[in-house]
Scaffold this motif. Structure first.
Motif, PDB file in Angstrom:
ATOM      1  N   GLU A 101      -8.989  -9.851 -10.508  1.00  0.00           N
ATOM      2  CA  GLU A 101      -9.191 -11.274 -10.716  1.00  0.00           C
ATOM      3  C   GLU A 101     -10.652 -10.954  -9.327  1.00  0.00           C
ATOM      4  O   GLU A 101     -11.246 -11.926  -9.849  1.00  0.00           O
ATOM      5  CB  GLU A 101      -8.034 -12.242 -10.996  1.00  0.00           C
ATOM      6  N   TYR A 102     -10.175 -11.660  -8.448  1.00  0.00           N
ATOM      7  CA  TYR A 102     -10.374 -11.269  -7.007  1.00  0.00           C
ATOM      8  C   TYR A 102     -10.471 -10.667  -6.862  1.00  0.00           C
ATOM      9  O   TYR A 102      -9.453  -9.382  -5.498  1.00  0.00           O
ATOM     10  CB  TYR A 102     -10.367 -12.405  -6.106  1.00  0.00           C
ATOM     11  N   LEU A 138     -14.945   7.582   0.712  1.00  0.00           N
ATOM     12  CA  LEU A 138     -14.080   7.501  -0.016  1.00  0.00           C
ATOM     13  C   LEU A 138     -13.846   5.795  -0.054  1.00  0.00           C
ATOM     14  O   LEU A 138     -13.276   5.881   0.744  1.00  0.00           O
ATOM     15  CB  LEU A 138     -13.012   7.894  -0.525  1.00  0.00           C
ATOM     16  N   LYS A 139     -14.482   4.609  -0.435  1.00  0.00           N
ATOM     17  CA  LYS A 139     -14.137   3.122  -0.729  1.00  0.00           C
ATOM     18  C   LYS A 139     -13.014   2.872  -1.257  1.00  0.00           C
ATOM     19  O   LYS A 139     -12.749   2.922  -2.072  1.00  0.00           O
ATOM     20  CB  LYS A 139     -15.851   2.693  -0.169  1.00  0.00           C
ATOM     21  N   LYS A 169      -7.416  -5.113  -0.204  1.00  0.00           N
ATOM     22  CA  LYS A 169      -7.643  -4.787   0.864  1.00  0.00           C
ATOM     23  C   LYS A 169      -8.610  -3.284   0.650  1.00  0.00           C
ATOM     24  O   LYS A 169      -8.783  -2.390   0.340  1.00  0.00           O
ATOM     25  CB  LYS A 169      -6.636  -4.237   1.469  1.00  0.00           C
ATOM     26  N   GLU A 170      -9.698  -3.653   1.425  1.00  0.00           N
ATOM     27  CA  GLU A 170     -11.063  -2.480   1.252  1.00  0.00           C
ATOM     28  C   GLU A 170     -10.693  -1.265   2.735  1.00  0.00           C
ATOM     29  O   GLU A 170     -10.960  -1.992   3.417  1.00  0.00           O
ATOM     30  CB  GLU A 170     -12.380  -3.008   1.603  1.00  0.00           C
ATOM     31  N   THR A 171     -10.898   0.158   2.642  1.00  0.00           N
ATOM     32  CA  THR A 171     -10.635   1.029   3.681  1.00  0.00           C
ATOM     33  C   THR A 171     -11.484   1.712   2.908  1.00  0.00           C
ATOM     34  O   THR A 171     -11.475   2.853   2.008  1.00  0.00           O
ATOM     35  CB  THR A 171      -9.145   1.422   3.161  1.00  0.00           C
ATOM     36  N   THR A 172     -12.051   2.277   3.893  1.00  0.00           N
ATOM     37  CA  THR A 172     -13.525   3.290   3.646  1.00  0.00           C
ATOM     38  C   THR A 172     -12.448   4.447   4.335  1.00  0.00           C
ATOM     39  O   THR A 172     -12.314   4.585   5.568  1.00  0.00           O
ATOM     40  CB  THR A 172     -14.320   3.947   3.890  1.00  0.00           C
ATOM     41  N   LYS A 212      -2.738  -5.618  -2.067  1.00  0.00           N
ATOM     42  CA  LYS A 212      -1.144  -4.607  -1.309  1.00  0.00           C
ATOM     43  C   LYS A 212       0.329  -5.347  -1.409  1.00  0.00           C
ATOM     44  O   LYS A 212       1.272  -4.618  -0.907  1.00  0.00           O
ATOM     45  CB  LYS A 212      -1.908  -6.143   0.123  1.00  0.00           C
ATOM     46  N   LYS A 213      -0.022  -6.050  -1.905  1.00  0.00           N
ATOM     47  CA  LYS A 213       1.384  -6.574  -2.494  1.00  0.00           C
ATOM     48  C   LYS A 213       2.080  -5.664  -3.855  1.00  0.00           C
ATOM     49  O   LYS A 213       3.721  -5.324  -3.856  1.00  0.00           O
ATOM     50  CB  LYS A 213       1.609  -7.674  -3.536  1.00  0.00           C
TER      51      LYS A 213
END
Length: 407
Positions: free
Chosen positions: A155-156, A8-9, A161-164, A14-15
């Motif tokens: 928005e972007y 699962l990605k 943060k992308e984590t698999t 993070k904020k």
């Protein structure tokens, strides 16, 4: 123990320390959907054995299951009746064995179909999905993905943060529990992830409460709308709170039958949109977005997920719930005759005694603040207790209003 894993990605703000959405293949989503095929007793067993969420309770289901597990074998028709509740069977077990990870499998071994990687079980073909924090499942399409990201306020994507994450048996067990108690199960999972639990490995059949022959594919019979039984409640008058119930076999048989009901059938019986959890959103996605004929293999798969049957070898132990097939014969988990005490959180104990009253006095509840109320239990009240068992640790008190209004 099997070593199969699915991925699962997740994309985390993070904020806010919050999962905004996740991306998954069909193998992950199929296991997520299989949550609905699990009997409540299986869910309670997995929940009770999972260290990562041991302080999180699933309503009164955990205490009901633990008290059944602790109840002396002498109160059951025979030892197999108890074993069949400790490790309830699932009507979908043969299909779920084809999943990469099968939560219905008490022995936690690789499924028999795991040697054929790439097999799609519930879906027509391999598909990628977006899963929101509250477990809404959406096929990946350009237009719907953009709309969803707008709705989520993303928005972007590059700022997230992308984590698999790798999911095995324990990880799915943890996610299952969070899906039942919160509307942010992915965030709760990511913030509390850990491993290590060993569910009970046994299952048995029983001639008294379950049978070995399969039941024909016939419609459910409605429970008798005129069937009613009485239960005596001890009420703390000053707080309008149920201290406990004194009940005969019928009430405990009804409570124990909860443990045999698949989660999807429970959701169908007690649909309530007032405070949806993650599992409610999973259910709704199957009934709407993904159940339109374009994604699931068949209407039979859709029906199996949204209204799974009790395992065909369970006999009818209560007439107060519409959960049995039309020609299901009668049986019982308990021996004939008996009086039990059921606490507000559905803990079942045998043989009422003065120690119960002494316990109330120890808690500072004077005798003058306790009254005995005899209430009538029928279909509506039974369904209210079933619903409360998943959402509250004061299940009987939560149903007190419906008890008082019952006729």
């Amino acid at each position: 123990m099997g070593s199969k894993r699915v991925h699962l990605k997740v994309y985390v703000d993070k904020k806010k320390n919050k999962v905004m959405f996740a991306e998954a293949e069909e193998d992950f989503v199929e296991i997520l959907f299989s949550f609905l095929t699990l009997p409540l007793g299986t869910i309670a067993r997995l929940s009770s054995k999972h260290e990562a969420t041991k302080d999180v309770t699933v309503g009164s289901l955990d205490s009901l299951y633990k008290s059944m597990e602790n109840l002396d074998i002498k109160h059951f028709s025979n030892e197999h009746c108890k074993i069949a509740l400790v490790n309830p069977n699932s009507s979908a077990v043969s299909l779920c064995e084809k999943l990469k990870i099968n939560l219905n499998n008490a022995k936690r071994v690789d499924s028999r179909a795991s040697d054929t990687p790439g097999e799609v079980v519930f879906f027509k073909e391999k598909t990628s999905f977006i899963i929101t924090d509250d477990l809404k499942v959406i096929p990946v399409k350009l237009d719907t993905s953009i709309t969803l990201l707008h709705c989520l306020g993303v928005e972007y994507i590059d700022l997230l943060k992308e984590t698999t994450l790798d999911f095995g048996f324990d990880e799915f067990t943890c996610l299952l529990k969070w899906s039942l108690v919160t509307n942010t199960p992915l965030t709760n999972y990511v913030n509390n992830v850990s491993r290590g639990s060993k569910p009970c490995p046994c299952f048995c059949s029983c001639s008294s409460c379950i049978k070995t022959s399969t039941t024909s594919n016939v419609p459910l019979i409605s429970c008798n709308p005129t069937q009613r039984e009485t239960v005596k409640l001890l009420i703390q008058k000053s707080k309008n709170k149920v201290l406990c119930a004194q009940a005969e076999n019928f009430f405990v048989e009804m409570l124990f039958s909860f443990l045999t009901i698949p989660l999807g059938k429970v959701k169908r019986l007690i649909t309530d949109a007032s405070s949806p959890t993650g599992i409610d959103n999973v259910y709704d996605c199957i009934s709407t977005t993904l159940g339109d004929g374009n994604y699931l293999k068949s209407d039979e798969i859709k029906h199996m997920l949204l209204c799974p049957k009790l395992a065909s070898n369970y006999l009818r132990v209560t007439d107060l719930l519409p959960i049995y097939e039309q020609r299901t014969n009668y049986g019982s988990f308990l021996k004939e005759q008996g009086t039990f005490i059921v606490s507000d959180d559905l803990e079942v104990t045998a043989s009422p005694s003065l120690s119960i009253i002494s316990k109330f006095n120890t808690l500072g509840i004077p005798m003058g603040d306790i009254e005995v109320m005899e209430v009538s239990i029928g279909k509506e009240e039974a369904l209210s207790i079933l619903k409360a068992s998943l959402t509250s640790t004061t299940a009987l008190t939560d149903c007190l209003g419906s008890f008082k209004n019952a006729k």
